[in-house]
Scaffold this motif. Structure first.
Motif, PDB file in Angstrom:
ATOM      1  N   SER A  70       0.262 -32.395 -26.343  1.00 12.23           N
ATOM      2  CA  SER A  70      -0.928 -31.804 -25.628  1.00 12.23           C
ATOM      3  C   SER A  70      -1.986 -31.409 -26.821  1.00 12.23           C
ATOM      4  N   ILE A  71      -3.290 -31.286 -26.423  1.00 14.78           N
ATOM      5  CA  ILE A  71      -4.390 -30.791 -27.458  1.00 14.78           C
ATOM      6  C   ILE A  71      -5.007 -29.692 -26.765  1.00 14.78           C
ATOM      7  N   GLU A  72      -5.225 -28.503 -27.594  1.00 14.64           N
ATOM      8  CA  GLU A  72      -6.194 -27.660 -27.103  1.00 14.64           C
ATOM      9  C   GLU A  72      -7.382 -27.764 -28.059  1.00 14.64           C
ATOM     10  N   VAL A  73      -8.777 -27.565 -27.416  1.00  7.42           N
ATOM     11  CA  VAL A  73      -9.809 -27.849 -28.394  1.00  7.42           C
ATOM     12  C   VAL A  73     -10.889 -26.738 -27.982  1.00  7.42           C
ATOM     13  N   GLU A  74     -11.594 -26.149 -29.143  1.00 12.64           N
ATOM     14  CA  GLU A  74     -12.132 -25.235 -29.117  1.00 12.64           C
ATOM     15  C   GLU A  74     -13.634 -25.658 -29.726  1.00 12.64           C
ATOM     16  N   GLY A  75     -14.956 -25.759 -29.287  1.00 11.10           N
ATOM     17  CA  GLY A  75     -15.969 -26.085 -29.704  1.00 11.10           C
ATOM     18  C   GLY A  75     -17.007 -24.884 -29.886  1.00 11.10           C
ATOM     19  N   ILE A  89     -15.815 -27.889 -34.157  1.00 15.11           N
ATOM     20  CA  ILE A  89     -14.780 -28.109 -33.273  1.00 15.11           C
ATOM     21  C   ILE A  89     -13.477 -27.995 -33.784  1.00 15.11           C
ATOM     22  N   HIS A  90     -12.492 -27.335 -33.314  1.00 12.56           N
ATOM     23  CA  HIS A  90     -11.319 -26.960 -33.916  1.00 12.56           C
ATOM     24  C   HIS A  90     -10.253 -27.639 -32.984  1.00 12.56           C
ATOM     25  N   LEU A  91      -9.129 -28.480 -33.188  1.00  2.51           N
ATOM     26  CA  LEU A  91      -8.193 -28.972 -32.429  1.00  2.51           C
ATOM     27  C   LEU A  91      -6.888 -28.484 -32.974  1.00  2.51           C
ATOM     28  N   LYS A  92      -6.218 -28.147 -31.861  1.00  5.16           N
ATOM     29  CA  LYS A  92      -4.794 -27.463 -31.982  1.00  5.16           C
ATOM     30  C   LYS A  92      -3.809 -28.728 -31.449  1.00  5.16           C
ATOM     31  N   PHE A  93      -3.062 -29.579 -31.959  1.00  8.54           N
ATOM     32  CA  PHE A  93      -2.202 -30.480 -31.573  1.00  8.54           C
ATOM     33  C   PHE A  93      -0.766 -29.741 -31.362  1.00  8.54           C
ATOM     34  N   ILE A  94      -0.330 -29.992 -30.186  1.00  2.19           N
ATOM     35  CA  ILE A  94       0.975 -29.350 -29.724  1.00  2.19           C
ATOM     36  C   ILE A  94       1.770 -30.247 -29.407  1.00  2.19           C
ATOM     37  N   PHE A 112      -9.134 -38.296 -38.326  1.00  6.16           N
ATOM     38  CA  PHE A 112     -10.334 -37.940 -38.678  1.00  6.16           C
ATOM     39  C   PHE A 112     -10.843 -38.490 -39.822  1.00  6.16           C
ATOM     40  N   GLU A 113     -10.308 -38.821 -40.698  1.00  5.23           N
ATOM     41  CA  GLU A 113     -10.877 -39.502 -42.173  1.00  5.23           C
ATOM     42  C   GLU A 113     -11.103 -41.206 -41.834  1.00  5.23           C
ATOM     43  N   LYS A 114     -10.155 -41.641 -40.752  1.00  9.12           N
ATOM     44  CA  LYS A 114     -10.401 -43.002 -40.945  1.00  9.12           C
ATOM     45  C   LYS A 114     -10.470 -43.658 -39.471  1.00  9.12           C
ATOM     46  N   TYR A 115      -9.818 -43.272 -38.338  1.00 11.24           N
ATOM     47  CA  TYR A 115      -9.667 -43.895 -37.284  1.00 11.24           C
ATOM     48  C   TYR A 115     -10.747 -43.634 -36.088  1.00 11.24           C
ATOM     49  N   CYS A 116     -10.767 -42.424 -35.941  1.00 10.62           N
ATOM     50  CA  CYS A 116     -11.542 -41.789 -34.737  1.00 10.62           C
ATOM     51  C   CYS A 116     -12.777 -42.176 -34.660  1.00 10.62           C
ATOM     52  N   SER A 117     -13.000 -43.084 -33.855  1.00  9.05           N
ATOM     53  CA  SER A 117     -14.850 -43.700 -33.728  1.00  9.05           C
ATOM     54  C   SER A 117     -15.506 -42.379 -32.983  1.00  9.05           C
ATOM     55  N   VAL A 118     -15.038 -41.509 -32.433  1.00  6.50           N
ATOM     56  CA  VAL A 118     -15.764 -40.588 -31.367  1.00  6.50           C
ATOM     57  C   VAL A 118     -16.081 -39.376 -32.575  1.00  6.50           C
ATOM     58  N   SER A 119     -15.219 -38.941 -33.278  1.00  2.00           N
ATOM     59  CA  SER A 119     -15.619 -37.847 -34.392  1.00  2.00           C
ATOM     60  C   SER A 119     -16.534 -38.531 -35.332  1.00  2.00           C
ATOM     61  N   LYS A 120     -16.487 -39.688 -35.802  1.00  4.36           N
ATOM     62  CA  LYS A 120     -17.306 -40.393 -36.551  1.00  4.36           C
ATOM     63  C   LYS A 120     -18.593 -40.812 -36.029  1.00  4.36           C
ATOM     64  N   SER A 121     -18.828 -40.697 -34.763  1.00  7.88           N
ATOM     65  CA  SER A 121     -20.085 -40.758 -34.045  1.00  7.88           C
ATOM     66  C   SER A 121     -20.779 -39.397 -33.764  1.00  7.88           C
ATOM     67  N   LEU A 122     -20.121 -38.495 -34.194  1.00  3.28           N
ATOM     68  CA  LEU A 122     -20.927 -36.997 -34.031  1.00  3.28           C
ATOM     69  C   LEU A 122     -21.568 -36.560 -35.366  1.00  3.28           C
ATOM     70  N   ILE A 126     -21.095 -31.294 -38.101  1.00  2.40           N
ATOM     71  CA  ILE A 126     -20.352 -30.534 -37.402  1.00  2.40           C
ATOM     72  C   ILE A 126     -19.047 -30.433 -38.248  1.00  2.40           C
ATOM     73  N   LYS A 127     -18.396 -29.219 -38.396  1.00  5.39           N
ATOM     74  CA  LYS A 127     -17.110 -29.099 -39.060  1.00  5.39           C
ATOM     75  C   LYS A 127     -15.968 -29.192 -38.098  1.00  5.39           C
ATOM     76  N   ILE A 128     -15.305 -30.166 -38.330  1.00  6.31           N
ATOM     77  CA  ILE A 128     -14.107 -30.422 -37.445  1.00  6.31           C
ATOM     78  C   ILE A 128     -12.912 -30.107 -38.393  1.00  6.31           C
ATOM     79  N   SER A 129     -12.058 -29.394 -37.638  1.00  5.14           N
ATOM     80  CA  SER A 129     -10.724 -28.552 -38.207  1.00  5.14           C
ATOM     81  C   SER A 129      -9.707 -29.074 -36.983  1.00  5.14           C
ATOM     82  N   TYR A 130      -8.423 -28.886 -37.597  1.00  7.68           N
ATOM     83  CA  TYR A 130      -7.488 -29.220 -36.860  1.00  7.68           C
ATOM     84  C   TYR A 130      -5.979 -28.501 -37.401  1.00  7.68           C
TER      85      TYR A 130
END
Length: 141
Positions: A70-75, A89-94, A112-122, A126-130
């Motif tokens: 599951s994933i919890e996300v806070e923006g 945006i901070h993601l917590k992968f459980i 986040f560095e290579k594959y996620c098209s959505v985060s790369k479209s932002l 925007i600081k993305i952490s996980y």
């Protein structure tokens, strides 16, 4: 890629669907009794879904046994203009199962560095952490 968005009521409720007919509802969540996610919540869901798919695919290739994910996300949004874009945006992968913590962290990094098209479209500002929590324990680098 093509989607369609149709208004469902006299207010702000929309239903979006893709070419396969899969649907999501979007609404103005500042009003009582909203029936869908806000567009900004949908952005967070899209980032989480995209990275989640990446991470699961990577861990499966590494023969890691995932029993729950599951994933919890806070923006956090900027409060400086009318648009109020995301600042961070901070993601917590459980993850539960037989999963090596370092592999889970590496999978998230690759997402986040290579594959996620959505985060790369932002916007790149925007600081993305996980973080990853494996079987109840926070994974460390």
């Amino acid at each position: 890629m093509k989607i369609k968005l149709s208004r469902l009521n006299d207010n702000f409720l929309f239903e979006g669907y893709n070419e396969q007919g899969n649907k999501i509802k979007l609404d103005n969540t500042t009003l009582p009794q909203a029936e869908g996610a806000s567009p900004m919540e949908a952005v967070l869901m899209a980032v989480a879904g995209c990275s989640g798919i990446d991470i699961i695919a990577i861990l499966k290739k590494q023969r890691q046994q995932i029993t729950n994910f599951s994933i919890e996300v806070e923006g956090e949004r900027m409060q400086v203009d009318e648009a109020k874009p995301f600042k961070s945006i901070h993601l917590k992968f459980i993850i539960d199962g037989e999963v090596e913590p370092r592999k889970a962290l590496k999978a998230a990094e690759l997402s986040f560095e290579k594959y996620c098209s959505v985060s790369k479209s932002l916007n790149p500002d925007i600081k993305i952490s996980y973080e990853a929590v494996i079987n109840g324990n926070r994974a460390e680098d």
